[in-house]
Every structure is written in C-alpha cells, then in structure tokens.
Design a protein around this motif. Structure first.
Motif, PDB file in Angstrom:
ATOM      1  N   THR A  73       0.839  -1.198   0.000  1.00 26.97           N
ATOM      2  CA  THR A  73       0.000   0.000   0.000  1.00 26.97           C
ATOM      3  C   THR A  73       0.875   1.250   0.000  1.00 26.97           C
ATOM      4  O   THR A  73       1.418   1.633   1.040  1.00 26.97           O
ATOM      5  N   ALA A  76      -0.770   7.819  -0.813  1.00 26.08           N
ATOM      6  CA  ALA A  76      -1.492   8.409  -1.939  1.00 26.08           C
ATOM      7  C   ALA A  76      -0.636   9.437  -2.660  1.00 26.08           C
ATOM      8  O   ALA A  76      -0.677   9.543  -3.890  1.00 26.08           O
ATOM      9  N   ALA A  79       1.780   7.615  -5.010  1.00 26.77           N
ATOM     10  CA  ALA A  79       1.079   7.070  -6.168  1.00 26.77           C
ATOM     11  C   ALA A  79       0.703   8.175  -7.136  1.00 26.77           C
ATOM     12  O   ALA A  79       0.786   8.016  -8.357  1.00 26.77           O
ATOM     13  N   ASP A 122       0.789   0.813 -10.983  1.00 28.16           N
ATOM     14  CA  ASP A 122      -0.589   1.073 -11.369  1.00 28.16           C
ATOM     15  C   ASP A 122      -1.523   0.345 -10.414  1.00 28.16           C
ATOM     16  O   ASP A 122      -1.144  -0.662  -9.821  1.00 28.16           O
ATOM     17  N   PRO A 123      -2.763   0.828 -10.309  1.00 28.28           N
ATOM     18  CA  PRO A 123      -3.734   0.070  -9.501  1.00 28.28           C
ATOM     19  C   PRO A 123      -3.901  -1.345 -10.045  1.00 28.28           C
ATOM     20  O   PRO A 123      -4.143  -1.548 -11.226  1.00 28.28           O
ATOM     21  N   CYS A 134      -0.554  -4.730  -5.518  1.00 27.04           N
ATOM     22  CA  CYS A 134      -0.702  -3.336  -5.092  1.00 27.04           C
ATOM     23  C   CYS A 134      -1.986  -2.791  -5.714  1.00 27.04           C
ATOM     24  O   CYS A 134      -2.044  -2.593  -6.928  1.00 27.04           O
ATOM     25  N   ASP A 135      -2.999  -2.564  -4.884  1.00 24.68           N
ATOM     26  CA  ASP A 135      -4.257  -2.072  -5.450  1.00 24.68           C
ATOM     27  C   ASP A 135      -4.896  -0.967  -4.621  1.00 24.68           C
ATOM     28  O   ASP A 135      -5.976  -0.492  -4.959  1.00 24.68           O
ATOM     29  N   ARG A 136      -4.250  -0.554  -3.529  1.00 28.42           N
ATOM     30  CA  ARG A 136      -4.832   0.516  -2.737  1.00 28.42           C
ATOM     31  C   ARG A 136      -3.761   1.467  -2.243  1.00 28.42           C
ATOM     32  O   ARG A 136      -2.582   1.113  -2.167  1.00 28.42           O
ATOM     33  N   VAL A 137      -4.188   2.702  -1.925  1.00 26.88           N
ATOM     34  CA  VAL A 137      -3.279   3.723  -1.406  1.00 26.88           C
ATOM     35  C   VAL A 137      -3.725   4.107  -0.002  1.00 26.88           C
ATOM     36  O   VAL A 137      -4.876   3.900   0.386  1.00 26.88           O
ATOM     37  N   ALA A 216      -7.718   9.812  -5.931  1.00 28.64           N
ATOM     38  CA  ALA A 216      -7.179   8.455  -5.885  1.00 28.64           C
ATOM     39  C   ALA A 216      -8.221   7.447  -6.364  1.00 28.64           C
ATOM     40  O   ALA A 216      -7.921   6.522  -7.127  1.00 28.64           O
ATOM     41  N   TRP A 221      -7.660   3.457  -7.702  1.00 28.26           N
ATOM     42  CA  TRP A 221      -7.104   2.901  -6.469  1.00 28.26           C
ATOM     43  C   TRP A 221      -8.206   2.602  -5.468  1.00 28.26           C
ATOM     44  O   TRP A 221      -9.175   3.354  -5.353  1.00 28.26           O
ATOM     45  N   ARG A 222      -8.028   1.523  -4.717  1.00 24.43           N
ATOM     46  CA  ARG A 222      -8.810   1.341  -3.506  1.00 24.43           C
ATOM     47  C   ARG A 222      -8.245   2.269  -2.436  1.00 24.43           C
ATOM     48  O   ARG A 222      -7.114   2.739  -2.548  1.00 24.43           O
TER      49      ARG A 222
END
Length: 419
Positions: A73, A76, A79, A122-123, A134-137, A216, A221-222
């Motif tokens: 994570t 934000a 990212a 990338d998300p 990696c899918d969330r910030v 975000a 992004w989640r």
C-alpha cells in the motif's frame, strides 16, 4: 512522535539496496514464523518508496525467499506523483479532471497481472508469481491517541475532579450510546474549533481530503484512510460519501459517465474512537474497519484519562462494529504492536489491560475484573469477542479487506455476534 521518527530515521533513511532487502527479508520471515500467510505493508521513508519495495518483494519471490503474500500500500501522494510526475501535486490536492477507466482490482489468482515498470505502480499491479499485489493507497486523517493528536469531537480529558474516570463507571447512564454527540464547528486542518481545549489534529481540511480521496478513487485505487478519533472518522466518511455524490461532469471523472462508482471496500484503519452516528454510516458506505486488538491492552493504561467518559462506550468497539454489519479485519500495526495473530485474537477475546512497564507479551492481570474506570483490568468487557469471532477477524475479515475473499453472507451472519 518526533522522538520515534528520530529513532527510526537511520533505518527509514537507509540507502543501501542490499541492506534494505535484508530488512524486508527478515521481516517477512518473522511474520511467516508467527503463522501469517499474508501481510499488508505500508512502505515509506527517506530514499525509500513503495515502488522500490515492490521490486524488492518481487526479487524475494523470484528467488524463492518470499514465504507469504504481500499486499503493498503506497502513500497516496507517492502514487499520485509516480502516475504523473510533472504534476507533483501536494498532499491533499486533487489532480483534477481525468482519472482513468481502471476498474476494481482483480481477485488473487486472476489472469490480470502486470510486470512492474521501474518507475510505475498502477492500480492492480501484481508480481509475475502473483504473491505481491498493489491495489490501494493510504491517506492519513489524524494523529495518534498516545500523543493526543487523534482528532476528537470532544476535548481530551484532564485530571480535574469533574473529569475523574473513577466517578464514571463504564456502563453509567451518562455513557448511554443513545446520548447525542455534540456538534462542533470545525476550522482548518489544525483542528481549531469553537470548543475550548485540545481536540487533536486533522491532517487535511475537509475540501483537501475530499479532493485526495476522489482523485485516488477516480484513478482506480482502492482507499485506506487512517482515522483514530471520531472527528477524523466523521471527516473520512464525509469524503467517502461525497465520492458517489459528484455530479456528472464536475470534479474527477470516474468509470461511468463522469460520476464516481462507489469505492470498493474502502478501509478505515484503527477506528479507536467512534460514535453512535458513525458506526451505521460505516456500514452504509461499506467500510472495512481495520483494527488492532493488541492496542487495547496497551492503551487501556491511559485511555480513561485521555478520553472523556461520554466517549468510552465507543472506544475500541469491535463487537459493536460487527453487530452493526461492518466488516472488521484484524491486524497489528507492527511494529507498534507484535505481528502475532494468536496474541491479537487473545486480546480481542480478553481486552485485558497490560501492566504498566510490562513487556509487549505481558498480560498478567492486576486487580479484579469487577474494578471499574481507570482501575479496570478489562477495558469495556461488553466488547469482548468469542473465539470464533476473533478467528474470523484474522482470517475472513482480513482476506475481505485485502479484496481476496468474496463473501456469501454479511458479517452479522458470521460468528461475530455470537455470545
């Protein structure tokens, strides 16, 4: 907090890639030895980024040295800057316009995997072997309870006679959950308001947090947002609620006709102080409460002095969250607490105060379970969880937060609400 940062600076600022790789290798080995099969990790520090951490984890995986899954994570801000380096948007500022058509991150085992680029996350980015994703910030909403920087709707308590916790047993009429919380008129990010006293610190003003959350989310992004105090949780919920209320053609565009799709399993991390108005809103928005049960034994030593009695019924209220239909995930916030799920389960079941000066594993009871207020050895016993629910937090709940589990029933249908 500043002292902790100074202590950790030599580690967070370490620039030798091999030394940093050694740090992460030892960390994942320790987690696996404690029975963990997956970890959610925030990587930040001077000369250190989530992008680089991803490459290190991927290297460990390719050499057969990664014994568990990693859900990485990034902050934000990182990212945002990585995706658009020229923008260099400050924390709390929306990139405006644009966004991408990226949908929710795929499940573990999906064919959707991307080879990481040296300068891009990338998300939904996954390692070739599938163990790193990696899918969330992460976004910070306030400070900490220990430093009295967590943002509260009532001022922090003091030691004056009228605020003595001994005069306010945990289940007294004044503490009734039905009692309406006071409304305070908030100022800027510093947390200024018309209420006298220390209310803690909000990291963002409301507009800035809404912009960062919407930006975000629109980029695919989640969301994971740190909120310890009830005032911070209220601000975070307003930002999440606003995500689905953006009129078409205004603000960041989402996946459907310029209007944002509801965030997928947004996470509020910590949720240490809530309120009777906040818990139903969390359930309605579909929030996941990421909680750390081992913080209860630590914080119970001072929470009665720092939180006014009216807040006690909604402090560390894991059972109340589950019974309201909120998904709850168990964690540790290591190295703040130990990354030991069995110890976390024990603390969720017992909520026993750790002795002053006791070690991280010390749960030696001091006094009687009938003691109340600051002398209680069990903090809010009505919030203790049964074994099945504690196990649920660290298995199904944690997998749900990682977007690695598709439920067939709401959390209230699980053993969470069992007596």
């Amino acid at each position: 907090e500043a002292a902790c940062e100074a202590l950790m600076a030599p580690i967070l600022g370490e620039r030798d890639p091999e030394v940093r790789r050694g740090f992460l290798k030892r960390a994942v080995e320790a987690c696996a030895a404690n029975g963990l099969t997956a970890c959610q990790s925030n990587e930040l520090g001077e000369a250190w980024s989530a992008t680089e951490a991803f490459r290190v984890y991927e290297s460990l995986e390719s050499s057969g040295e990664l014994p568990l899954r990693i859900f990485l994570t990034p902050m934000a801000q990182e990212a945002q800057q990585v995706a658009n380096p020229a923008a260099q948007a400050p924390c709390g500022a929306s990139r405006g316009g644009g966004g991408t058509d990226a949908g929710p991150a795929s499940e573990i085992g999906s064919k959707r995997q991307k080879k990481t680029h040296a300068a891009l996350l990338d998300p939904g980015t996954s390692s070739l072997g599938g163990l790193v994703r990696c899918d969330r910030v992460k976004i910070f909403g306030d400070g900490s309870l220990g430093a009295e920087t967590a943002a509260l709707r009532e001022p922090y308590g003091d030691t004056s006679p009228e605020d003595s916790p001994e005069d306010s047993p945990e289940d007294s009429p004044e503490d009734s959950p039905e009692e309406e919380q006071p409304s305070v008129e908030l100022g800027g990010a510093s947390g200024a308001s018309e209420v006298a006293g220390n209310l803690g610190t909000l990291i963002h003003d409301p507009a800035a947090l809404c912009g960062e959350v919407a930006g975000a989310h629109a980029s695919g992004w989640r969301l994971e947002i740190h909120a310890i105090g009830d005032r911070a949780a209220d601000q975070v919920l307003k930002a999440l609620e606003a995500c689905t209320q953006t009129p078409s053609g205004q603000g960041p565009s989402g996946q459907r006709g310029g209007k944002l799709r509801a965030p997928r399993r947004p996470i509020i991390t910590h949720c240490q102080v809530l309120g009777p108005d906040l818990i139903p809103r969390m359930a309605k928005v579909g929030c996941v409460a990421s909680v750390q049960p081992s913080m209860v034994p630590t914080d119970a030593r001072f929470v009665f002095d720092r939180l006014r009695p009216r807040l006690h019924p909604f402090a560390y209220a894991w059972r109340s969250l589950l019974e309201a239909g909120v998904w709850v995930a168990g964690g540790s916030d290591a190295p703040v607490e130990l990354a030991e799920p069995l110890l976390g389960m024990y603390d969720a079941m017992t909520r026993t105060r750790r002795p002053q000066g006791g070690g991280a594993r010390d749960r030696t009871p001091l006094g009687s379970e009938e003691s109340q207020g600051a002398h209680a050895i069990v903090f809010r016993p009505s919030e203790r969880l049964p074994f099945a629910a504690a196990l649920w937090l660290y298995t199904i709940g944690a997998a749900y937060a990682a977007d690695a589990f598709q439920p067939t029933a709401a959390p209230a249908a699980a053993p969470a609400a069992a007596p």
